[in-house]
Scaffold this motif. Structure first.
Motif, PDB file in Angstrom:
ATOM      1  N   LEU A   1       0.840  -1.194   0.000  1.00 15.45           N
ATOM      2  CA  LEU A   1       0.000   0.000   0.000  1.00 15.45           C
ATOM      3  C   LEU A   1       0.878   1.248   0.000  1.00 15.45           C
ATOM      4  O   LEU A   1       1.879   1.312   0.717  1.00 15.45           O
ATOM      5  N   SER A   2       0.499   2.230  -0.791  1.00 16.98           N
ATOM      6  CA  SER A   2       1.268   3.472  -0.844  1.00 16.98           C
ATOM      7  C   SER A   2       1.123   4.251   0.465  1.00 16.98           C
ATOM      8  O   SER A   2       0.173   4.045   1.226  1.00 16.98           O
ATOM      9  N   GLY A   3       2.068   5.156   0.704  1.00 16.65           N
ATOM     10  CA  GLY A   3       2.038   5.958   1.911  1.00 16.65           C
ATOM     11  C   GLY A   3       0.787   6.814   2.016  1.00 16.65           C
ATOM     12  O   GLY A   3       0.206   6.957   3.097  1.00 16.65           O
ATOM     13  N   ASP A   4       0.348   7.366   0.890  1.00 17.47           N
ATOM     14  CA  ASP A   4      -0.856   8.212   0.893  1.00 17.47           C
ATOM     15  C   ASP A   4      -2.096   7.404   1.271  1.00 17.47           C
ATOM     16  O   ASP A   4      -2.938   7.862   2.042  1.00 17.47           O
ATOM     17  N   HIS A   5      -2.215   6.196   0.714  1.00 14.25           N
ATOM     18  CA  HIS A   5      -3.365   5.351   1.029  1.00 14.25           C
ATOM     19  C   HIS A   5      -3.314   4.859   2.480  1.00 14.25           C
ATOM     20  O   HIS A   5      -4.366   4.661   3.104  1.00 14.25           O
ATOM     21  N   ALA A   6      -2.104   4.658   3.019  1.00 16.26           N
ATOM     22  CA  ALA A   6      -1.974   4.214   4.410  1.00 16.26           C
ATOM     23  C   ALA A   6      -2.350   5.327   5.382  1.00 16.26           C
ATOM     24  O   ALA A   6      -2.799   5.058   6.491  1.00 16.26           O
ATOM     25  N   ARG A   7      -2.168   6.585   4.950  1.00 17.55           N
ATOM     26  CA  ARG A   7      -2.496   7.707   5.828  1.00 17.55           C
ATOM     27  C   ARG A   7      -3.994   7.953   5.909  1.00 17.55           C
ATOM     28  O   ARG A   7      -4.559   8.069   6.991  1.00 17.55           O
ATOM     29  N   PHE A   8      -4.646   8.020   4.747  1.00 14.83           N
ATOM     30  CA  PHE A   8      -6.062   8.359   4.757  1.00 14.83           C
ATOM     31  C   PHE A   8      -6.677   8.021   3.404  1.00 14.83           C
ATOM     32  O   PHE A   8      -6.409   8.688   2.399  1.00 14.83           O
ATOM     33  N   SER A   9      -7.474   6.962   3.359  1.00 12.87           N
ATOM     34  CA  SER A   9      -8.136   6.567   2.109  1.00 12.87           C
ATOM     35  C   SER A   9      -9.175   5.499   2.430  1.00 12.87           C
ATOM     36  O   SER A   9      -9.235   4.966   3.537  1.00 12.87           O
ATOM     37  N   TRP A  10     -10.000   5.203   1.420  1.00 10.09           N
ATOM     38  CA  TRP A  10     -10.995   4.150   1.592  1.00 10.09           C
ATOM     39  C   TRP A  10     -10.346   2.777   1.762  1.00 10.09           C
ATOM     40  O   TRP A  10     -10.981   1.842   2.260  1.00 10.09           O
ATOM     41  N   TRP A  11      -9.093   2.662   1.385  1.00  8.84           N
ATOM     42  CA  TRP A  11      -8.387   1.397   1.558  1.00  8.84           C
ATOM     43  C   TRP A  11      -8.287   0.999   3.033  1.00  8.84           C
ATOM     44  O   TRP A  11      -8.111  -0.173   3.367  1.00  8.84           O
ATOM     45  N   LEU A  12      -8.380   1.978   3.927  1.00  8.56           N
ATOM     46  CA  LEU A  12      -8.245   1.689   5.355  1.00  8.56           C
ATOM     47  C   LEU A  12      -9.412   0.862   5.901  1.00  8.56           C
ATOM     48  O   LEU A  12      -9.326   0.315   6.998  1.00  8.56           O
ATOM     49  N   LEU A  13     -10.504   0.782   5.126  1.00  7.30           N
ATOM     50  CA  LEU A  13     -11.607  -0.081   5.542  1.00  7.30           C
ATOM     51  C   LEU A  13     -11.199  -1.551   5.533  1.00  7.30           C
ATOM     52  O   LEU A  13     -11.756  -2.359   6.286  1.00  7.30           O
ATOM     53  N   VAL A  14     -10.235  -1.892   4.678  1.00  8.13           N
ATOM     54  CA  VAL A  14      -9.785  -3.287   4.604  1.00  8.13           C
ATOM     55  C   VAL A  14      -9.089  -3.713   5.894  1.00  8.13           C
ATOM     56  O   VAL A  14      -9.482  -4.715   6.513  1.00  8.13           O
TER      57      VAL A  14
ATOM     58  N   GLY B   1       1.593   4.564   9.203  1.00  6.54           N
ATOM     59  CA  GLY B   1       1.478   5.949   8.742  1.00  6.54           C
ATOM     60  C   GLY B   1       0.082   6.524   8.796  1.00  6.54           C
ATOM     61  O   GLY B   1      -0.226   7.460   8.049  1.00  6.54           O
ATOM     62  N   LEU B   2      -0.790   5.998   9.645  1.00 10.16           N
ATOM     63  CA  LEU B   2      -2.161   6.476   9.733  1.00 10.16           C
ATOM     64  C   LEU B   2      -2.191   7.976  10.034  1.00 10.16           C
ATOM     65  O   LEU B   2      -1.408   8.479  10.845  1.00 10.16           O
ATOM     66  N   SER B   3      -3.105   8.685   9.377  1.00 10.21           N
ATOM     67  CA  SER B   3      -3.236  10.126   9.545  1.00 10.21           C
ATOM     68  C   SER B   3      -3.519  10.505  10.995  1.00 10.21           C
ATOM     69  O   SER B   3      -4.307   9.850  11.681  1.00 10.21           O
ATOM     70  N   LEU B   4      -2.880  11.589  11.457  1.00  6.86           N
ATOM     71  CA  LEU B   4      -3.096  12.065  12.815  1.00  6.86           C
ATOM     72  C   LEU B   4      -4.559  12.447  13.031  1.00  6.86           C
ATOM     73  O   LEU B   4      -5.108  12.256  14.118  1.00  6.86           O
ATOM     74  N   ARG B   5      -5.205  12.966  12.000  1.00  4.36           N
ATOM     75  CA  ARG B   5      -6.620  13.329  12.117  1.00  4.36           C
ATOM     76  C   ARG B   5      -7.477  12.107  12.422  1.00  4.36           C
ATOM     77  O   ARG B   5      -8.409  12.174  13.237  1.00  4.36           O
ATOM     78  N   LEU B   6      -7.173  10.997  11.772  1.00  5.83           N
ATOM     79  CA  LEU B   6      -7.933   9.776  12.024  1.00  5.83           C
ATOM     80  C   LEU B   6      -7.654   9.227  13.417  1.00  5.83           C
ATOM     81  O   LEU B   6      -8.551   8.685  14.070  1.00  5.83           O
ATOM     82  N   ILE B   7      -6.417   9.364  13.870  1.00  9.23           N
ATOM     83  CA  ILE B   7      -6.078   8.897  15.211  1.00  9.23           C
ATOM     84  C   ILE B   7      -6.875   9.677  16.254  1.00  9.23           C
ATOM     85  O   ILE B   7      -7.479   9.092  17.165  1.00  9.23           O
ATOM     86  N   VAL B   8      -6.896  11.010  16.117  1.00 11.58           N
ATOM     87  CA  VAL B   8      -7.637  11.850  17.060  1.00 11.58           C
ATOM     88  C   VAL B   8      -9.129  11.545  16.985  1.00 11.58           C
ATOM     89  O   VAL B   8      -9.812  11.416  18.007  1.00 11.58           O
TER      90      VAL B   8
END
Length: 384
Positions: free
Chosen positions: A138-151, A187-194
């Protein structure tokens, strides 16, 4: 320079070179903790190798050999079987729901011929491997914030839900916490973590009221006010605190712990082994053991950081996170800082299934070290 750095790529696959690349200091620390555990079981028996100390040492010896063998397995093989291990563990968890063996009010085991297994323990390794493989491609951008994170969310949520309904809340928490830790490390987005932390704070009261079983809610109430039922629900925590406090700075001495020797301390050889240690060796003994745990965690994370593959880094980090959570949850439980959830102290407590899971995980960590220069390729060519 290391042996691997001085040899040509083809020579790194020689067994003697692989064997020399194992982190033997790491292995020594594992042996020390297992040895201390056996010593405390001998004391708690009391002063007898049976029924706990001897089987504990024999199991550790067998599982140690398994760890060394797994360390020799190429990292690309681990990559190739990642989804298979996860899939098999998930099928076994579903099988537990349909055909599981019931003991102590919980349906957590599965009888396969003469063997009884606990699929939730296999899933701990399966989640780590599957998430490491998923994020490897998975690319860094998709690991940070994307619909791929549903998987990965589904990969974590499905087994956690199956384990929670067994019911085994402690293991379900471990699976979720390990999975979330790997998502953050990926590399999950900080916004998603919060946002996740806020959502958890909002959902916790609802989950407490509508999702937990009565006995699980009672454990929380007991954790907050154990003195209200000192001979019932609060007995475990209160006796553990008495053992911890009575040990003082240096402890009462080997074999002289009244709480464990007189059987006041429940589960003295499993979930509350750390309290047994505290009573006999005090603060100094507890600090020494926690230092060993901290050293293992540090060395495992250092091994993870040296891997040339994203799969290796995440795999070793995920195993380390699981191990660290074992120590954190059990330590907090024994000290009365968390509800009793039945999570043992790894390698120190008696129990073959958890020890096997930990040693297989450390087999992956050692494999990451031995094969740290290997480049793992996503897709069908992973073994080529």
């Amino acid at each position: 320079m290391t042996v691997s750095a001085l040899t040509r790529p083809g020579e790194r696959d020689r067994p003697i070179v692989k064997f020399s690349e194992i982190d033997w200091a790491f292995c020594l620390f594992l042996c020390l903790i297992a040895g201390i555990g056996a010593m405390m079981m001998y004391s708690a028996a009391p002063q007898s190798w049976l029924p706990w100390a001897a089987p504990h040492l024999i199991r550790f010896g067998v599982f140690f050999v398994i760890m060394i063998v797994l360390a020799m397995v190429d990292l690309r093989v681990w990559f190739s079987v990642a989804y298979i291990v996860y899939g098999v563990a998930l099928v076994l968890l579903v099988g537990v729901e349909a055909f599981g063996y019931v003991a102590k009010g919980a349906q957590r085991w599965l009888d396969i011929g003469p063997i009884r297994i606990q699929p939730s323990e296999i899933m701990k390794i399966g989640v780590v491997l599957a998430l490491a493989r998923f994020y490897h491609g998975l690319s860094g951008d998709h690991a940070r914030f994307s619909w791929w994170l549903l998987v990965p969310a589904a990969m974590i949520g499905a087994p956690a839900l199956l384990v929670a309904v067994q019911p085994d809340l402690g293991t379900a928490i471990l699976i979720v916490a390990t999975g979330v830790a790997m998502m953050v490390l990926a590399g999950l987005s900080l916004r998603l973590i919060v946002a996740g932390i806020v959502a958890l704070m909002v959902a916790a009261p609802l989950a407490f009221e509508f999702l937990l079983h009565d006995y699980q809610r009672n454990r929380v109430f007991t954790f907050l006010h154990p003195e209200k039922d000192p001979s019932g629900e609060g007995y475990h925590i209160l006796q553990s605190k008495i053992a911890l406090g009575s040990g003082g700075l240096l402890g009462k001495g080997f074999g002289l712990g009244s709480q464990s020797q007189l059987n006041f301390l429940p589960e003295k050889h499993t979930d509350f082994m750390f309290a047994t240690l505290a009573e006999e060796f005090g603060f100094v003994g507890c600090f020494s053991v926690l230092f060993l745990y901290g050293a293992i965690i540090f060395m495992a994370l250092r091994i993870a950081s040296t891997s040339h593959s994203h799969f290796g880094r995440l795999g070793a980090s995920g195993v380390t996170a699981t191990f660290a959570l074992y120590v954190l949850i059990n330590g907090a439980m024994v000290m009365g800082l968390a509800p009793v959830v039945g999570v043992p102290m790894p390698l120190l407590s008696y129990g073959g299934t958890v020890m096997l899971t930990v040693m297989i995980g450390f087999g992956l960590v050692q494999s990451v070290r031995v094969h740290r220069y290997s480049e793992v390729t996503a897709g069908r060519g992973a073994l080529l």
